[in-house]
Scaffold this active site. Sequence first.
Site, PDB file in Angstrom:
ATOM      1  N   GLU A 172       0.824  -1.208   0.000  1.00 19.62           N
ATOM      2  CA  GLU A 172       0.000   0.000   0.000  1.00 19.62           C
ATOM      3  C   GLU A 172       0.865   1.270   0.000  1.00 19.62           C
ATOM      4  OE1 GLU A 172      -2.838  -0.630   3.190  1.00 19.62           O
ATOM      5  OE2 GLU A 172      -3.853  -2.176   2.027  1.00 19.62           O
ATOM      6  N   HIS A 414     -18.583  -8.691   5.401  1.00 24.48           N
ATOM      7  CA  HIS A 414     -17.207  -8.254   5.653  1.00 24.48           C
ATOM      8  C   HIS A 414     -16.549  -9.160   6.683  1.00 24.48           C
ATOM      9  CE1 HIS A 414     -14.082  -5.294   7.320  1.00 24.48           C
ATOM     10  NE2 HIS A 414     -13.668  -5.704   6.148  1.00 24.48           N
ATOM     11  N   GLU A 485      -5.598  -6.576   1.307  1.00 25.52           N
ATOM     12  CA  GLU A 485      -4.274  -6.827   1.906  1.00 25.52           C
ATOM     13  C   GLU A 485      -3.741  -8.225   1.595  1.00 25.52           C
ATOM     14  OE1 GLU A 485      -6.737  -5.761   4.355  1.00 25.52           O
ATOM     15  OE2 GLU A 485      -6.333  -3.662   3.907  1.00 25.52           O
ATOM     16  N   GLU A 509      -8.818   4.434   0.195  1.00 23.39           N
ATOM     17  CA  GLU A 509      -8.775   4.694   1.636  1.00 23.39           C
ATOM     18  C   GLU A 509      -7.634   5.651   2.006  1.00 23.39           C
ATOM     19  OE1 GLU A 509      -8.251   0.992   3.738  1.00 23.39           O
ATOM     20  OE2 GLU A 509      -6.523   0.408   2.562  1.00 23.39           O
TER      21      GLU A 509
HETATM   22  C1  NOJ Z   1      -8.400  -2.115   5.332  1.00 26.46           C
HETATM   23  C2  NOJ Z   1      -9.251  -2.239   4.130  1.00 26.46           C
HETATM   24  O1  NOJ Z   1      -8.534  -1.895   2.960  1.00 26.46           O
HETATM   25  C3  NOJ Z   1     -10.452  -1.354   4.291  1.00 26.46           C
HETATM   26  O2  NOJ Z   1     -11.235  -1.350   3.133  1.00 26.46           O
HETATM   27  C4  NOJ Z   1     -11.233  -1.832   5.494  1.00 26.46           C
HETATM   28  O3  NOJ Z   1     -12.307  -0.957   5.714  1.00 26.46           O
HETATM   29  C5  NOJ Z   1     -10.350  -1.843   6.741  1.00 26.46           C
HETATM   30  N1  NOJ Z   1      -9.145  -2.572   6.484  1.00 26.46           N
HETATM   31  C6  NOJ Z   1     -11.056  -2.492   7.930  1.00 26.46           C
HETATM   32  O4  NOJ Z   1     -11.244  -3.855   7.686  1.00 26.46           O
HETATM   33 CA    CA Z   2      -6.087  -1.792   2.719  1.00 27.71          CA
END
Ligand code: NOJ
Ligand code: CA
Length: 704
Positions: A172, A414, A485, A509
């Site tokens: 990232e 999720h 990830e 993000e």
């Molecule tokens: C990282 C992820 O990329 C993101 O999309 C997610 O909201 C957070 N982790 C929490 O799981």
């Molecule tokens: Ca991420």
Amino acid sequence: MKKIFIIAFLSLFLSNIVNAQQLKSPNGNLTMTFSLSNDGTPNYKLAYKNKEVIKSSKLGLELKNDKNSLLNNFSIIDTKTASFDENWTPVWGEVKTIRNHYNELAVTLSQATTNRQVIIRFRLFDEGLGFRYEFPAQKNLTYFVIKEEKTQFTMAGDHTAYWIAGDYDTQEYDFTTSKLSEIRGLNAKAITANLSQTSFSPTGVQTSLMMKTDNGLYINLHEAALINYPAMHLNLDDKNMIFESWLTPDMKGDKGYMQAPSTTPWRTIMVSDDAREILASKMTYNLNEPNKIKDTSWIKPVKYVGVWWEMITGKSSWAYTDDYPSVELGITDYTKAKPNGKHGANTANVKKYIDFAAQNGFDAVLVEGWNIGWEDWYGNSKDYVFDFVTPYPDFNVQDIRDYAKAKGIKMIMHHETSSSVRNYERHLDTAYKFMKANGYDAVKSGYVGNILPRGENHYSQWIVNHYQYALEEAVKYKIMVNAHEAVRPTGIARTYPNLIGNESARGTEYQAFGGSKANHVTILPFTRLQGGPMDYTPGIFEMDISKLNPGNNSHVNSTLANQLALYLTMYSPLQMAADLPENYNRFADAFQFIKDVAIDWDDSKYIEAEPGQYVTVARKAKGTGKWFLGSVNGETQRNSNIVLDFLETSKKYTATIYADAKDAHYKTNPQAYNIRKVVVTNKTKLSTFCAPGGGYAISFIENK
Ligand code: NOJ
Ligand code: CA
């Protein structure tokens, strides 16, 4: 039509190098030469239109506790050549059919000292080379441990590279553009903070690595079909411009535990003098096995909204309470907790998103922070962190299931694993069953923080096998997977098309975590997207994050028109409209594009492309004949001059153009856009202004 035929003596000749073998691409532009040096070390080199791309480079593997390794003392005992040409139909994709066309050379080597055999298989496509090591079943090579793979890629000059620093735990990072010789000096600056990160060398970089030579060649190094093997990084010997494979180690420092018969992933080198060909190439998919899922009727592209950006920006929280600094599932009593008043995943809020999705033609709603445990979910190396089935007291699973169903909306589950991988595997079966029972047929999984078992890395062989296990288990339940990830994709979605997305790079993000470079999205298609679609989560309309959360001063480095273009330039069968419904309501005329844009395609035409600067692509929607176009721009303002020759002849279309206003700028004036409608044909020339960090998007609807 399937056509396989063997060409007996394809370009086989002897030279002063021992046993040199030559292989040409179907169009003749690429030439690969394989040879053995005097000590029996395998070598290869690659030329494009008579220009050196890869200078003579060594091949081999260093084995643990094995003085002979698989490096030298080889002789050629057999060579086989073949040609292959077939078309296949992807379950979802950028185009309706994909041509898989290559010439192949398989060299069987025997090691004099050990009598062990290795096959090196080369496939030469018009757009590049793939090769891998194969270990046939044999008495003298059964179980072995790889200390390091020693595959070299010797560059022919000090090229410009678009790179992120090599790392065992994160992908990232923002890209750095520099000469190869500058990587060492820029490495420290390129490594920004992350919740889990392990860099290994000041000249280590990740794949897919994009490069450009001074004489205008575009070169890309990556891998395909990463199965039961660690992910490959590249380490640069910057005196000699030699990249060498650097595999991700396990917790003991070992790289790969192998059992013959087996193969490594393919190592890939794409090359062209036209950057658009790199974007259009399907070589990575072609080097993967065909689809293994018989009934694919349940795999469908998804356009979705979610209870997500409000947590990412800090407006809401994943956690239900601020009272508990530590949580133990099954013991912590949430009925006694004081709600913090900003828990995003509450039933009423989720229903608002379901309503919004239904009103605007979306397929699905993602909800994060619905399950207990988020008060204490990373940073403490917790093993039993989530159970993936127990909701918070204010999230009514059944009520939401029924409400969504009544509105024709699918729910996206999720699963944040917090990188407690064993814990996830313990719960996976029950978690998938729980999903199906409650109307969820897609899961977004995530691997934030350091891996448990402690000491494992995010891209080692062990965890590559975990990601694959989660994906293949999902097939049994007809579940689509979008893993964040997880290891960067390598075309495995051809074989398992239920892998409809991955993150595995710096996504939107980060625009709420301080921002990304304005040209980031002009590099991702050349790098991260080579292996498969990215859940980039575009569609942010409010760039000033303090408007959502006064405590967050981040700024989204993109214009609003650029955000619209991402639905085309960041190809994915899974596309989010990531911003809050109220921001879409404020800019309803621009939101119309997100509502209209297709997510599955019969055709795609890359019109303009230059890594770090711009990408323009037009795509024909599956089954409808509508076309959409997106163009993203880097730091420098420009006019994009294109001809709409992809449209069908003698038809008229109404083009709705969503473009940057003349005074737009990603930093100072990101919401300045204009929308105009014009009638166009396939002869129309368009000149469109693109602001710094800007771009434009167009929908084309045929006039009947
Ligand atoms: C990282 C992820 O990329 C993101 O999309 C997610 O909201 C957070 N982790 C929490 O799981
Ligand atoms: Ca991420």
